[in-house]
Design an enzyme around this catalytic site. Sequence first.
Site, PDB file in Angstrom:
ATOM      1  N   GLU A  26       0.828  -1.226   0.000  1.00  0.00           N
ATOM      2  CA  GLU A  26       0.000   0.000   0.000  1.00  0.00           C
ATOM      3  C   GLU A  26       0.854   1.264   0.000  1.00  0.00           C
ATOM      4  O   GLU A  26       2.066   1.221   0.234  1.00  0.00           O
ATOM      5  CB  GLU A  26      -0.951   0.009   1.210  1.00  0.00           C
ATOM      6  CG  GLU A  26      -0.228   0.031   2.546  1.00  0.00           C
ATOM      7  CD  GLU A  26      -1.028   0.718   3.650  1.00  0.00           C
ATOM      8  OE1 GLU A  26      -1.521   1.839   3.423  1.00  0.00           O
ATOM      9  OE2 GLU A  26      -1.134   0.130   4.740  1.00  0.00           O
ATOM     10  N   LYS A 161      -3.605  -2.806  15.823  1.00  0.00           N
ATOM     11  CA  LYS A 161      -2.911  -1.810  16.647  1.00  0.00           C
ATOM     12  C   LYS A 161      -3.830  -1.313  17.757  1.00  0.00           C
ATOM     13  O   LYS A 161      -5.018  -1.111  17.541  1.00  0.00           O
ATOM     14  CB  LYS A 161      -2.506  -0.651  15.753  1.00  0.00           C
ATOM     15  CG  LYS A 161      -1.443   0.189  16.392  1.00  0.00           C
ATOM     16  CD  LYS A 161      -1.232   1.482  15.708  1.00  0.00           C
ATOM     17  CE  LYS A 161       0.011   1.422  14.860  1.00  0.00           C
ATOM     18  NZ  LYS A 161      -0.326   1.324  13.473  1.00  0.00           N
TER      19      LYS A 161
HETATM   20  N1  PSU Z   1      -2.222   1.537  10.511  1.00  0.00           N
HETATM   21  C1  PSU Z   1      -0.880   1.703  10.560  1.00  0.00           C
HETATM   22  N2  PSU Z   1      -0.270   2.403   9.586  1.00  0.00           N
HETATM   23  C2  PSU Z   1      -0.949   2.955   8.556  1.00  0.00           C
HETATM   24  C3  PSU Z   1      -2.375   2.764   8.507  1.00  0.00           C
HETATM   25  C4  PSU Z   1      -2.954   2.047   9.504  1.00  0.00           C
HETATM   26  O1  PSU Z   1      -0.249   1.213  11.472  1.00  0.00           O
HETATM   27  O2  PSU Z   1      -0.346   3.602   7.690  1.00  0.00           O
HETATM   28  C5  PSU Z   1      -3.147   3.301   7.339  1.00  0.00           C
HETATM   29  C6  PSU Z   1      -3.474   2.178   6.343  1.00  0.00           C
HETATM   30  O3  PSU Z   1      -3.387   2.691   5.028  1.00  0.00           O
HETATM   31  C7  PSU Z   1      -4.919   1.846   6.678  1.00  0.00           C
HETATM   32  C8  PSU Z   1      -5.447   3.202   7.023  1.00  0.00           C
HETATM   33  O4  PSU Z   1      -5.630   1.266   5.616  1.00  0.00           O
HETATM   34  O5  PSU Z   1      -4.398   3.804   7.785  1.00  0.00           O
HETATM   35  C9  PSU Z   1      -6.743   3.140   7.818  1.00  0.00           C
HETATM   36  O6  PSU Z   1      -7.261   4.432   7.920  1.00  0.00           O
HETATM   37  P1  PSU Z   1      -8.777   4.626   8.416  1.00  0.00           P
HETATM   38  O7  PSU Z   1      -8.764   4.144   9.838  1.00  0.00           O
HETATM   39  O8  PSU Z   1      -9.030   6.103   8.266  1.00  0.00           O
HETATM   40  O9  PSU Z   1      -9.618   3.771   7.519  1.00  0.00           O
END
Ligand code: PSU
EC number: 4.2.1.70
Length: 304
Positions: A26, A161
């Site tokens: 990603e 996390k």
């Molecule tokens: N968790 C991490 N690092 C990240 C992300 C999540 O430890 O970079 C990023 C990923 O791209 C994930 C996104 O898909 O955050 C999720 O964001 P949201 O909770 O706004 O959907």
Amino acid sequence: MLNPYLDIHPDVKAALDAGQPVVALESTIISHGMPYPENVETALRVEQTVRDNGAVPATIAILKGRLKIGLSQEEITYLGKRGQDAIKTSRRDIPFIVANRCDGATTVASTMILADMAGIRVFATGGIGGVHRGAETTFDISADLEELAQTNVAVVCAGIKSILDLGLTLEYLETKGVPVIGYQTDTLPAFYTRESEFGVDYRLDSPEEVAAALNAKWSMSLKGGVVIANPIPPEHAMASALINGVIAEAITEMDEKGIKGKDSTPFLLAKVAEKTQGSSLKANIALVLNNAKLAANVAASFCK
Ligand code: PSU
Ligand code: MN
């Protein structure tokens, strides 16, 4: 017919045509997940780790409205330097980024979508989005979970996390029929730490076992993804009291500042890195590399 907006890198195309293993990666982790220059260095090391383990890396992003499956070194550097000026792109955002010919960094959800369009089945990242703490009032549940429910891509991550509510995230995944595999572990890893108070649905101990489960699922046309939770290597794991304390402080600051929605995950990641003087960033880098290796091994096994 192939999607007219899709640009598949020649190395990725050759591997897909030959039935060789490819691993999707990603780009929100590059733009919003880590600071420059560590983000670019890490993205390039992750790609190299995939290659060293016998698969072809395909870092995914949207550049000038084109859906890019595989980026050049220059493109990765460009995205890393743009950082949070690139648009964090989830499922809902894709058509607007494409129509306006913008640059979009893809989250887990949108990376899965684009990987699926190209026929890539295995994806490595650090952490997935989930059900946020306090979601019973904010409704903040990542679109990553809905994508896992419907798109046939397996996501290797380091567990859930603890900026998220681990228990609610597991419940949501269960409802949506998304299995959570523990790789060589019975307990759900919590990203910076190898363990949490939760179990996984299935423990599998080799890439072959994981590949066999994926093959069974998709051969039966059971749609949707799989979470492969791979614990951070022990030498890089953080003390859980320390990291959980820091996360709690970061969440309090976020609430005070009124930060919410798509800005909350990037804010928390940056705050946690700042408060740990970069040691959370080091752990993050180590676990992503570890996930890239496992994803390459699973992809290789899945291709056989
Ligand atoms: N968790 C991490 N690092 C990240 C992300 C999540 O430890 O970079 C990023 C990923 O791209 C994930 C996104 O898909 O955050 C999720 O964001 P949201 O909770 O706004 O959907
Ligand atoms: Mn959200």
